[in-house]
Design a protein around this motif. Structure first.
Motif, PDB file in Angstrom:
ATOM      1  N   VAL A   1       0.838  -1.206   0.000  1.00  0.00           N
ATOM      2  CA  VAL A   1       0.000   0.000   0.000  1.00  0.00           C
ATOM      3  C   VAL A   1       0.874   1.258   0.000  1.00  0.00           C
ATOM      4  O   VAL A   1       0.625   2.205  -0.754  1.00  0.00           O
ATOM      5  N   LEU A   2       1.913   1.239   0.840  1.00  0.00           N
ATOM      6  CA  LEU A   2       2.819   2.398   0.905  1.00  0.00           C
ATOM      7  C   LEU A   2       3.491   2.641  -0.441  1.00  0.00           C
ATOM      8  O   LEU A   2       3.623   3.786  -0.888  1.00  0.00           O
ATOM      9  N   LEU A   3       3.914   1.560  -1.089  1.00  0.00           N
ATOM     10  CA  LEU A   3       4.591   1.689  -2.371  1.00  0.00           C
ATOM     11  C   LEU A   3       3.661   2.290  -3.423  1.00  0.00           C
ATOM     12  O   LEU A   3       4.064   3.158  -4.205  1.00  0.00           O
TER      13      LEU A   3
ATOM     14  N   TYR B   1      10.224   0.423  -1.140  1.00  0.00           N
ATOM     15  CA  TYR B   1      10.844  -0.128  -2.348  1.00  0.00           C
ATOM     16  C   TYR B   1      12.076  -0.941  -1.986  1.00  0.00           C
ATOM     17  O   TYR B   1      12.244  -2.084  -2.434  1.00  0.00           O
ATOM     18  N   LEU B   2      12.934  -0.362  -1.146  1.00  0.00           N
ATOM     19  CA  LEU B   2      14.181  -1.050  -0.786  1.00  0.00           C
ATOM     20  C   LEU B   2      13.897  -2.325   0.021  1.00  0.00           C
ATOM     21  O   LEU B   2      14.583  -3.340  -0.141  1.00  0.00           O
TER      22      LEU B   2
ATOM     23  N   GLY C   1      17.069  -9.462   3.850  1.00  0.00           N
ATOM     24  CA  GLY C   1      16.421 -10.446   2.991  1.00  0.00           C
ATOM     25  C   GLY C   1      15.058 -10.889   3.474  1.00  0.00           C
ATOM     26  O   GLY C   1      14.326 -11.587   2.769  1.00  0.00           O
ATOM     27  N   GLY C   2      14.706 -10.484   4.697  1.00  0.00           N
ATOM     28  CA  GLY C   2      13.384 -10.811   5.222  1.00  0.00           C
ATOM     29  C   GLY C   2      12.410  -9.676   4.961  1.00  0.00           C
ATOM     30  O   GLY C   2      12.809  -8.562   4.612  1.00  0.00           O
TER      31      GLY C   2
ATOM     32  N   LEU D   1      13.924  -1.252   6.185  1.00  0.00           N
ATOM     33  CA  LEU D   1      12.662  -0.545   6.458  1.00  0.00           C
ATOM     34  C   LEU D   1      12.934   0.804   7.109  1.00  0.00           C
ATOM     35  O   LEU D   1      12.104   1.702   7.041  1.00  0.00           O
ATOM     36  N   HIS D   2      14.104   0.916   7.766  1.00  0.00           N
ATOM     37  CA  HIS D   2      14.422   2.133   8.503  1.00  0.00           C
ATOM     38  C   HIS D   2      15.334   3.066   7.731  1.00  0.00           C
ATOM     39  O   HIS D   2      15.868   4.017   8.306  1.00  0.00           O
ATOM     40  N   VAL D   3      15.490   2.815   6.426  1.00  0.00           N
ATOM     41  CA  VAL D   3      16.456   3.586   5.647  1.00  0.00           C
ATOM     42  C   VAL D   3      16.103   5.079   5.627  1.00  0.00           C
ATOM     43  O   VAL D   3      16.974   5.913   5.415  1.00  0.00           O
TER      44      VAL D   3
END
Lengths: 164, 271
Positions: A94-96, A116-117, B35-36, B42-44
């Motif tokens: 959803v965020l993407l 994305y990352l 990789g999970g 997620l914190h980038v």
């Protein structure tokens, strides 16, 4: 007094006032909750993460699914860790899509965003679909229907990224 | 029933949920590595991540080991609270509750996505309880904490009901049928049942809307009706757990019912 202020802040959060959104952009470790469950726009589709590989000769494999949807388990009323995995996929998907809409004038920016990352990282962790694979692409799909036949909608397709 | 009894019961039930949730997170620990689905990337977007990237501090902060430690502490603390609440022989120090609040908040921070309303209600209850136990010499604080938890619970149902009333999909009677026709929150047999009977689908949709909208009135209900409404609430969450897999909502929301019951008795006794 603390509890009173906290409760008023929670009410303000529900009303979605702009000043409140400016003051508090997130939920502060879930202490400022949003209580609208499955409403007003409930999720009506499963979010699926798929990927495919491409060789140097531009041959593309078929799409493979990651984070396979959990099979209905009779014990999930007690124990349901799969819910965490699937909810993360929903939130990231959803965020993407929201970012894709927000950055449509500058689509390259989406490559540097955390959804994305994170999804790219997940996709790149999968094994090569073909020994000659040199790059990988992932996609987010929405599928409607708990059983076949399902309808699929493509929500997002990534760039090609080189495999190590 | 005293406010302290209500708070203890609430804390006991919610702590059981914390144990279940902690174990579920541990079962998915590998998803929190690179990789999970819960990768550190997620914190980038965060300043902390950028400041500590490629440093030992950064590696440790987002590591599986640190998360597992937090979860371990969370499980031990929640289990202690459960045993103290059941035995009622030892008053536990508020530090234990604050430590539980911090570990739960840390797990929520590290997870970043994938949370739900049950996580939010759990944090509300634990923090309010920690505030109560910090000022436990003050009887007003205990009553305030119980009222606060009851108010948050009632607000949650009311907001959910209002949000559904505003939704054309819910009003049309098609929302449940579509939500349950998914693998994530769905049930094939229930979805099939609702698709076969348009009337059943419409009734269930409106039962959910009306139930959530008016659940808060339990505060003003006489005892037999109050008990009945709370039993319906328990049933609602149990059905959600069975049909949709929302097992965490049972502990988090039903856990608030002792406080709701106590708040209602106070209102009715002063009425």
């Amino acid at each position: 007094m603390i509890l009173g202020i906290w409760f008023i802040a929670t009410i303000a959060k529900q009303l979605n006032w702009r000043w409140c959104a400016r003051l508090v952009s997130g939920r502060i470790f879930d202490l400022l909750p949003a209580w609208n469950f499955f409403a007003p726009n409930p999720g009506q589709a499963d979010i699926r993460l798929v990927y495919r590989d491409r060789s140097e000769s531009e041959f593309c494999t078929g799409w493979e699914e990651i984070c396979l949807q959990a099979v209905e388990n009779r014990w999930r009323f007690l124990w349901n860790p799969a819910r965490l995995r699937l909810k993360a996929l929903i939130d990231l998907g959803v965020l993407l899509c929201q970012l894709q809409e927000a950055e449509k004038d500058n689509p390259d920016m989406i490559l540097f965003t955390s959804p994305y990352l994170a999804l790219l990282d997940r996709a790149m962790a999968e094994t090569r679909l073909d020994p000659s694979s040199r790059s990988r692409q992932f996609a987010i799909l929405a599928s409607r229907g708990a059983s076949a036949p399902r309808s699929l909608e493509r929500l997002f397709v990534s760039r090609w990224h080189d495999l190590a | 029933m005293q406010s302290s009894d209500a708070l203890n019961a609430t804390l006991l039930i919610v702590s059981i949920g914390v144990v279940v949730s902690g174990c579920e997170h541990l079962a998915l620990l590998k998803e929190f590595s690179v990789g999970g689905i819960y990768t550190p990337l997620l914190h980038v977007d965060s300043k902390i991540f950028r400041a500590t990237a490629n440093t030992p501090a950064g590696d440790n902060l987002y590591s599986q080991k640190l998360l597992a430690s937090c979860l371990g502490v969370q499980l031990i603390l929640a289990s202690l609270i459960i045993s103290f609440s059941v035995s009622r022989t030892v008053q536990f120090h508020p530090f234990l509750l604050w430590l539980l609040v911090v570990t739960c908040a840390s797990v929520s921070w590290r997870r970043k996505v994938g949370g739900d309303g049950a996580n939010q209600m759990t944090m509300v209850v634990l923090t309010a309880s920690a505030i109560n136990f910090t000022f436990q010499h003050n009887g007003d604080c205990c009553r305030a904490a119980a009222i606060f938890i009851a108010a948050q619970a009632c607000l949650s149902y009311l907001v959910a009901g209002v949000a559904k009333t505003m939704s054309a999909l819910w009003r049309s009677g098609r929302a449940l049928e579509n939500i349950l026709d998914t693998n994530t929150f769905g049930s094939m047999w229930m979805s099939g049942l609702l698709k076969k009977s348009r009337f059943l689908s419409l009734c269930l949709n409106w039962c959910v809307i009306v139930g959530e909208l008016f659940f808060s009135l339990v505060i003003f209900a006489p005892k037999p009706i109050r008990v009945g409404m709370l039993c319906v609430g328990v049933g609602f969450h149990l059905v959600n757990a069975v049909v949709m897999g929302l097992n965490d909502f049972v502990w988090a929301f039903v856990g608030t019912y002792p406080c709701i019951y106590w708040a209602a008795t106070q209102i009715m006794s002063h009425a």
